[in-house]
Design a protein around this motif. Structure first.
Motif, PDB file in Angstrom:
ATOM      1  N   GLY A   7       0.936   4.739  -2.854  1.00 37.66           N
ATOM      2  CA  GLY A   7       0.967   3.337  -2.431  1.00 37.66           C
ATOM      3  C   GLY A   7      -0.084   3.027  -1.385  1.00 37.66           C
ATOM      4  O   GLY A   7      -0.616   3.922  -0.733  1.00 37.66           O
ATOM      5  N   HIS A   8      -0.405   1.736  -1.257  1.00 37.96           N
ATOM      6  CA  HIS A   8      -1.398   1.220  -0.317  1.00 37.96           C
ATOM      7  C   HIS A   8      -2.722   1.985  -0.449  1.00 37.96           C
ATOM      8  O   HIS A   8      -3.335   1.931  -1.516  1.00 37.96           O
ATOM      9  N   SER A   9      -3.153   2.726   0.568  1.00 34.71           N
ATOM     10  CA  SER A   9      -4.407   3.482   0.447  1.00 34.71           C
ATOM     11  C   SER A   9      -4.153   4.989   0.491  1.00 34.71           C
ATOM     12  O   SER A   9      -5.059   5.764   0.789  1.00 34.71           O
ATOM     13  N   SER A  48      -9.090   7.248   7.619  1.00 36.58           N
ATOM     14  CA  SER A  48     -10.243   6.340   7.639  1.00 36.58           C
ATOM     15  C   SER A  48     -10.332   5.554   8.942  1.00 36.58           C
ATOM     16  O   SER A  48     -11.420   5.215   9.371  1.00 36.58           O
ATOM     17  N   HIS A  49      -9.185   5.246   9.541  1.00 34.81           N
ATOM     18  CA  HIS A  49      -9.182   4.540  10.834  1.00 34.81           C
ATOM     19  C   HIS A  49      -7.779   4.543  11.414  1.00 34.81           C
ATOM     20  O   HIS A  49      -6.862   5.114  10.831  1.00 34.81           O
ATOM     21  N   ALA A  50      -7.641   3.886  12.580  1.00 34.18           N
ATOM     22  CA  ALA A  50      -6.417   4.035  13.374  1.00 34.18           C
ATOM     23  C   ALA A  50      -5.283   3.079  12.997  1.00 34.18           C
ATOM     24  O   ALA A  50      -4.157   3.258  13.443  1.00 34.18           O
ATOM     25  N   ASN A  52      -2.100   1.299  11.628  1.00 35.51           N
ATOM     26  CA  ASN A  52      -0.884   1.995  11.220  1.00 35.51           C
ATOM     27  C   ASN A  52      -0.695   2.066   9.706  1.00 35.51           C
ATOM     28  O   ASN A  52      -0.056   2.995   9.206  1.00 35.51           O
ATOM     29  N   ASP A  53      -1.248   1.114   8.973  1.00 34.58           N
ATOM     30  CA  ASP A  53      -1.100   1.179   7.511  1.00 34.58           C
ATOM     31  C   ASP A  53      -2.029   2.241   6.909  1.00 34.58           C
ATOM     32  O   ASP A  53      -2.175   2.329   5.685  1.00 34.58           O
ATOM     33  N   HIS A  54      -2.598   3.107   7.779  1.00 41.66           N
ATOM     34  CA  HIS A  54      -3.424   4.234   7.329  1.00 41.66           C
ATOM     35  C   HIS A  54      -2.985   5.537   7.992  1.00 41.66           C
ATOM     36  O   HIS A  54      -2.801   6.546   7.328  1.00 41.66           O
ATOM     37  N   VAL A  55      -2.738   5.473   9.315  1.00 42.53           N
ATOM     38  CA  VAL A  55      -2.275   6.669  10.041  1.00 42.53           C
ATOM     39  C   VAL A  55      -0.848   7.016   9.595  1.00 42.53           C
ATOM     40  O   VAL A  55      -0.538   8.186   9.349  1.00 42.53           O
ATOM     41  N   GLY A 139     -12.198   3.733   2.498  1.00 40.85           N
ATOM     42  CA  GLY A 139     -11.403   3.259   3.627  1.00 40.85           C
ATOM     43  C   GLY A 139     -11.273   1.750   3.574  1.00 40.85           C
ATOM     44  O   GLY A 139     -11.450   1.135   2.515  1.00 40.85           O
ATOM     45  N   ASP A 140     -10.980   1.131   4.705  1.00 43.63           N
ATOM     46  CA  ASP A 140     -10.938  -0.327   4.781  1.00 43.63           C
ATOM     47  C   ASP A 140     -12.338  -0.798   5.117  1.00 43.63           C
ATOM     48  O   ASP A 140     -12.864  -0.483   6.185  1.00 43.63           O
ATOM     49  N   THR A 141     -12.936  -1.549   4.249  1.00 43.98           N
ATOM     50  CA  THR A 141     -14.284  -2.030   4.545  1.00 43.98           C
ATOM     51  C   THR A 141     -14.628  -3.290   3.764  1.00 43.98           C
ATOM     52  O   THR A 141     -14.063  -3.549   2.701  1.00 43.98           O
ATOM     53  N   MET A 189      -7.362   0.324  -4.233  1.00 45.23           N
ATOM     54  CA  MET A 189      -6.420   0.585  -3.145  1.00 45.23           C
ATOM     55  C   MET A 189      -6.361  -0.616  -2.211  1.00 45.23           C
ATOM     56  O   MET A 189      -7.134  -1.553  -2.354  1.00 45.23           O
ATOM     57  N   HIS A 190      -5.391  -0.580  -1.285  1.00 49.50           N
ATOM     58  CA  HIS A 190      -5.237  -1.636  -0.286  1.00 49.50           C
ATOM     59  C   HIS A 190      -4.988  -3.003  -0.934  1.00 49.50           C
ATOM     60  O   HIS A 190      -5.667  -3.981  -0.636  1.00 49.50           O
ATOM     61  N   TYR A 191      -3.987  -3.038  -1.823  1.00 55.13           N
ATOM     62  CA  TYR A 191      -3.579  -4.306  -2.440  1.00 55.13           C
ATOM     63  C   TYR A 191      -2.056  -4.315  -2.611  1.00 55.13           C
ATOM     64  O   TYR A 191      -1.424  -3.262  -2.629  1.00 55.13           O
TER      65      TYR A 191
HETATM   66 MN    MN Z   1      -5.550  -1.455   6.249  1.00 50.71          MN
END
Ligand code: MN
Ligand code: NI
Length: 243
Positions: A7-9, A48-50, A52-55, A139-141, A189-191
């Motif tokens: 799910g997510h990324s 990819s970054h800090a 919370n929807d990634h860590v 990542g998110d970009t 991803m990220h949808y």
């Molecule tokens: Mn995100």
């Protein structure tokens, strides 16, 4: 090479010798409620970054599996401060030898802060070369011209791109990104995870089709086996997993 979607990324990429887990935001994602994080056993976690929807579940999984955590300097510093010492800090431009192959840290245009508001450094993406495979996790970009550099550095087999719009590029820009990195196979991803990033799956996949590209929207909990004939992908399969 086997890909599993949480799910997510969040993806697990099993290279045949190593299990690489990306951005494991799982227990707080209502769409991933059927995923048991205790059953995920990565050798490596890449952040990819800090945000919370990634860590997400990184600390729990990293501590249980003694996984090596890669991320921006500020992100791995936070992981260490929170009790997990097996980390490798990087920043965009870095291209290093890892146990699982080669790892490049790429630029991402986004922001990066932890849940408590503390600074998370620059957001990043990754390119991985492992066992004859090459792939990009963006990542998110936003879409950036810099993505064209990746096509000069790597011959990608597939890439993970954000497609949800609003916080990252949407699927139309992601399709252009696929052109920039010269890769026809895209895993979205990220949808859909929250309101701002819900997308029309049919529209998104048809857009890619019209541009002679392929967008795969994996089922959460689903696994995809990537196949190719040109390289002896099994070359290093018997190699022992290095810690
Ligand atoms: Mn995100
Ligand atoms: Ni983010």
């Amino acid at each position: 090479m086997q890909l599993t979607y949480y799910g997510h990324s969040a993806f697990l990429v099993d290279t045949g010798t190593h299990k690489l887990l990306f951005d494991p935001y799982i227990t707080e994602n209502p769409l991933a409620k059927d995923i048991d994080i205790e059953a995920i056993n990565p050798d490596v976690i890449l952040l990819s970054h800090a945000h919370n929807d990634h860590v997400g579940d990184t600390l729990d999984i990293a501590k249980r599996c003694n996984a090596l955590v890669y991320g921006a300097y500020e992100v791995t510093g936070w992981v260490e401060k929170n009790g997990h010492k097996r980390t490798r800090p990087m920043n965009p431009g870095g291209f290093i030898e890892a146990d699982f192959g080669k790892l490049r840290c790429t630029m991402a245009v986004h922001s990066s802060s932890f849940k408590d508001g503390s600074y998370g450094g620059n957001p990043v993406g990754f390119v991985i070369e492992s066992n004859g495979w090459s792939f990009y996790y963006a990542g998110d970009t936003a879409l950036t011209m810099d993505m064209q550099l990746i096509a000069k550095q790597h011959k990608l087999d597939f890439c993970f791109l954000p497609i949800g719009n609003n916080f990252t590029m949407g699927y139309e820009d992601a399709c252009l990104a696929a052109e920039f990195v010269k890769c026809k196979k895209v895993i979205g991803m990220h949808y859909d995870t929250f309101g701002f990033i819900e997308i029309d799956h049919k529209k998104a996949t048809q857009h890619f089709k019209r541009k002679q590209r392929e967008l795969t929207l994996m089922e959460i909990g689903g696994t995809l086996t990537q196949k190719k004939s040109r390289v002896a992908a099994g070359k290093n399969v018997s190699r022992k997993i290095g810690r």
